[in-house]
Design an enzyme around this catalytic site. Structure first.
Site, PDB file in Angstrom:
ATOM      1  N   CYS A   1      -9.977  -1.318   0.807  1.00 43.38           N
ATOM      2  CA  CYS A   1     -10.429  -2.630   1.629  1.00 43.38           C
ATOM      3  C   CYS A   1      -9.333  -3.227   2.047  1.00 43.38           C
ATOM      4  CB  CYS A   1     -11.421  -3.411   0.373  1.00 43.38           C
ATOM      5  SG  CYS A   1     -11.897  -5.180   1.377  1.00 43.38           S
TER       6      CYS A   1
ATOM      7  N   CYS B   1      -9.168  -7.210   1.863  1.00 43.39           N
ATOM      8  CA  CYS B   1      -9.242  -7.568   0.591  1.00 43.39           C
ATOM      9  C   CYS B   1      -7.770  -7.840   0.154  1.00 43.39           C
ATOM     10  CB  CYS B   1      -9.916  -6.936  -0.583  1.00 43.39           C
ATOM     11  SG  CYS B   1     -11.869  -6.289  -0.027  1.00 43.39           S
ATOM     12  N   ASP B   2      -7.081  -6.424   0.277  1.00 42.80           N
ATOM     13  CA  ASP B   2      -5.915  -6.257  -0.236  1.00 42.80           C
ATOM     14  C   ASP B   2      -4.738  -6.442   0.504  1.00 42.80           C
ATOM     15  OD1 ASP B   2      -7.203  -5.938  -2.440  1.00 42.80           O
ATOM     16  OD2 ASP B   2      -7.499  -3.650  -2.486  1.00 42.80           O
TER      17      ASP B   2
END
Ligand code: NAP
Length: 310
Positions: free
Chosen positions: A135, A138-139
């Site tokens: 992701c 997200c990261d």
């Protein structure tokens, strides 16, 4: 017992699930949405959604997920954050067992979506959170100013590359063919991103790591040449696997595990409907998931009129 009996249980709080919940609740049916983690489904991990109509500037995926939840709850749908562990779908009253309790309903909407496919390389699972990610939104921030590899050639991979190219020093895109599957809309910005290097016809053969990822070894399928790419992170974007394990042996699935439900969203079981990315369909988008949800609610109403006697 009766307080746990609903007209509709929706398994999964993504756009398909919450649209079904909205339409069904608005039609005065009692609706319970069971969601494992956070509302929004895969949308929740998407930075910005630009192809859901009505938002000319785009909208954050998490924000849209929360708004869909609120929209359904406004008409009385109830959300419980709990993981479904088993279901019995064949009877007139369906049984849904979660980690926190058991629920019954006359109809069930399967809206559990899909999860990212892994590369299947040694060390991949252990390195999750230590250099391997599924992701980018997200990261990605953990890799600011660093070098990363994105694997894949579809819309997810290309959207990830564009997002990461704005954060990272350098982004390699490793794709197993020499042509992208991604929509044309991405190609122009991709060509303009100066810190992106394409590694065509290549497969990642090995993750290189100590405590965290230090690189990948890729093999060119045409020339047979091996190459090591030094990097701090690997973003895997090689497609999705449907979250249908819970329903195996009850509803009909295709060979990849997608639920066979057709445009009516009706499965082989009366009173059981499948929407969104879980369903076998030609285009998996937020708007097509939402559309499925509305269709499912339509046939749920029909089911109540014809099978349960309104
Ligand atoms: P996808 O379209 O299935 O693409 C997966 C990519 O990974 C393909 O390029 C495929 O290569 C490659 N691949 C598959 N298995 C591999 C393996 N084992 N090793 C290396 N490469 C592998 O998946 P996606 O990009 O995640 O998209 C999923 C769905 O979400 C699609 O319907 C997509 O349109 C939608 N989506 C849309 C948007 C948008 O419209 N903005 C954004 C994200 C996702 P080949 O090409 O050689 O098969």
């Amino acid at each position: 017992m009766a307080e746990n009996l609903y007209d509709v249980i929706v398994i999964g709080g993504g756009p398909g699930g919450y649209t079904a919940a909205l339409y069904a609740a608005r039609a005065n049916l009692s609706v319970l949405v069971l969601e494992k983690l956070t509302p929004g489904g895969q949308m929740g991990t998407t930075e910005i959604i630009e192809n859901y109509p009505g938002f000319p500037e785009g909208i954050g995926g998490f924000e849209l997920g929360m708004q869909m939840k609120e929209g359904a709850e406004r008409f009385g749908a109830v959300t419980k954050l709990s993981e479904v562990v088993s279901v019995e779908l064949s009877g007139a009253v369906k049984q849904v067992h979660t980690q926190d309790g058991d629920y019954q309903s006359h109809t069930v909407v399967l809206a559990s979506g899909a999860h990212p496919r892994e590369l299947g390389l040694p060390g991949e699972r252990e390195l999750r959170g230590r250099g391997v990610s599924y992701c980018a939104t997200c990261d990605g921030m953990f890799y600011r100013g660093k070098t990363v590899v994105v694997v894949g050639g579809g819309n997810t991979a290309v959207a990830d590359v564009l997002y990461l190219s704005r954060l990272c020093k350098k982004v390699y895109l490793v794709h197993r063919r020499d042509e992208l599957r991604a929509s044309k809309v991405y190609l122009d910005p991709l060509q303009k991103a100066e810190n992106v290097e394409f590694v065509w016809d290549s497969e990642v053969k090995e993750l290189l790591y100590g405590e965290t990822v230090t690189g990948v070894r890729v093999k060119n399928k045409k020339t047979g040449e091996d190459r090591e790419l030094s990097c701090d992170g690997v973003f895997v974007a090689v497609g999705y696997i449907p979250n249908s394990d819970l329903f195996k042996g009850q509803v009909d699935l295709d060979e990849s595990g997608y639920v066979l439900a057709g445009e009516s969203t009706k499965t082989n079981l009366p009173g059981v409907f499948a929407v969104g990315d879980l369903r076998k369909k030609p285009l998996r988008q937020v708007v097509t998931a939402a559309s499925d949800g509305a269709v499912a609610a339509h046939f749920i109403e029909e089911y109540f009129t014809t099978s349960i006697g309104g």
